[in-house]
Design an enzyme around this catalytic site. Structure first.
Site, mmCIF file in Angstrom:
data_model
loop_
_atom_site.group_PDB
_atom_site.id
_atom_site.type_symbol
_atom_site.label_atom_id
_atom_site.label_comp_id
_atom_site.label_asym_id
_atom_site.label_seq_id
_atom_site.Cartn_x
_atom_site.Cartn_y
_atom_site.Cartn_z
ATOM 1 N N ASN A 92 0.850 -1.185 0.000
ATOM 2 C CA ASN A 92 0.000 0.000 0.000
ATOM 3 C C ASN A 92 0.889 1.239 0.000
ATOM 4 O O ASN A 92 1.968 1.214 0.618
ATOM 5 C CB ASN A 92 -0.879 -0.029 1.266
ATOM 6 N N CYS B 175 8.099 -13.320 8.463
ATOM 7 C CA CYS B 175 8.402 -12.230 9.391
ATOM 8 C C CYS B 175 7.882 -12.594 10.784
ATOM 9 O O CYS B 175 7.125 -13.560 10.943
ATOM 10 C CB CYS B 175 7.775 -10.924 8.893
ATOM 11 N N GLU C 284 1.479 -14.748 3.861
ATOM 12 C CA GLU C 284 1.029 -15.761 4.826
ATOM 13 C C GLU C 284 -0.322 -15.357 5.429
ATOM 14 O O GLU C 284 -1.202 -16.196 5.654
ATOM 15 C CB GLU C 284 2.048 -15.918 5.967
ATOM 16 N N CYS D 214 4.129 -12.817 11.142
ATOM 17 C CA CYS D 214 3.552 -13.996 10.472
ATOM 18 C C CYS D 214 3.871 -15.283 11.224
ATOM 19 O O CYS D 214 3.074 -16.223 11.208
ATOM 20 C CB CYS D 214 4.003 -14.076 9.018
ATOM 21 N N CYS E 290 1.055 -9.331 4.379
ATOM 22 C CA CYS E 290 1.951 -10.422 3.969
ATOM 23 C C CYS E 290 1.195 -11.549 3.285
ATOM 24 O O CYS E 290 -0.017 -11.744 3.509
ATOM 25 C CB CYS E 290 2.661 -10.996 5.190
HETATM 26 N N1 THU Z 1 6.523 -10.255 3.171
HETATM 27 C C1 THU Z 1 5.636 -11.294 3.147
HETATM 28 O O1 THU Z 1 4.652 -11.294 2.400
HETATM 29 N N2 THU Z 1 5.876 -12.324 3.990
HETATM 30 C C2 THU Z 1 6.954 -12.419 4.814
HETATM 31 O O2 THU Z 1 7.011 -13.314 5.632
HETATM 32 C C3 THU Z 1 8.051 -11.459 4.682
HETATM 33 C C4 THU Z 1 7.679 -10.181 4.046
HETATM 34 C C5 THU Z 1 6.255 -9.125 2.271
HETATM 35 C C6 THU Z 1 5.818 -7.867 2.970
HETATM 36 C C7 THU Z 1 6.242 -6.808 1.987
HETATM 37 O O3 THU Z 1 5.215 -6.643 1.020
HETATM 38 C C8 THU Z 1 7.458 -7.407 1.296
HETATM 39 O O4 THU Z 1 7.429 -8.790 1.571
HETATM 40 C C9 THU Z 1 8.786 -6.824 1.756
HETATM 41 O O5 THU Z 1 8.902 -6.877 3.138
#
Ligand code: THU
Length: 133
Positions: A46, A87, A56, A90, A54
């Protein structure tokens, strides 16, 4: 083809559909619920950066909507150089719907590289049982 091959293909597809114009880091996640059904998610960023979500997180929402409550497997893939790893937020989200049997798979572009448990990536975690009195 095993269910893991199916999951990898779906995860690649989800990764390619990610909306990540800011980080340019695309992530795909696929959950296999206890029913055997597969649920996909991708990251959606966004312009107001913290409002992004994320992959997940999206896969978990799809799982709940699909009627599963426990994760048998979750497979994650990204288009980054390093192997993707969930992360912190998540890890906690996955924890909510995991058991000691839940398998968390990390993938490179072409194959499954590593499988871990939630206890390995989130030791001494806080879960629903902690709320018992
Ligand atoms: N991201 C995820 O979708 N999952 C994770 O576990 C790590 C990070 C995404 C969030 C953001 O859109 C991009 O990766 C960079 O951090």
């Amino acid at each position: 083809m095993s269910y893991l091959d199916d999951m990898l293909n779906l995860a690649k597809d989800a990764m390619n559909k990610a909306y990540a114009p800011y980080s340019k880091y695309n992530v795909g996640a696929v959950i296999r619920g206890e029913s055997g059904k597969l649920y996909c998610g991708c990251n959606v960023e966004n312009a107001a950066y913290p409002s992004g979500s994320c992959a997940e997180q999206a896969a978990i929402s799809a799982m709940i909507l699909g009627g599963d409550i426990k994760i048998s497997d979750i497979l994650i893939i990204s288009d980054g150089k390093a192997l993707v790893s969930p992360c912190g937020a998540c890890r906690q989200r996955i924890r909510e719907f995991s058991t000691s049997e839940t398998k968390i798979h990390f993938c490179s572009k072409d194959k499954l590289e590593q499988t871990v448990s939630i206890a390995e990536i989130l030791p001494y975690s806080f879960g629903p049982e902690n709320l018992d009195k």
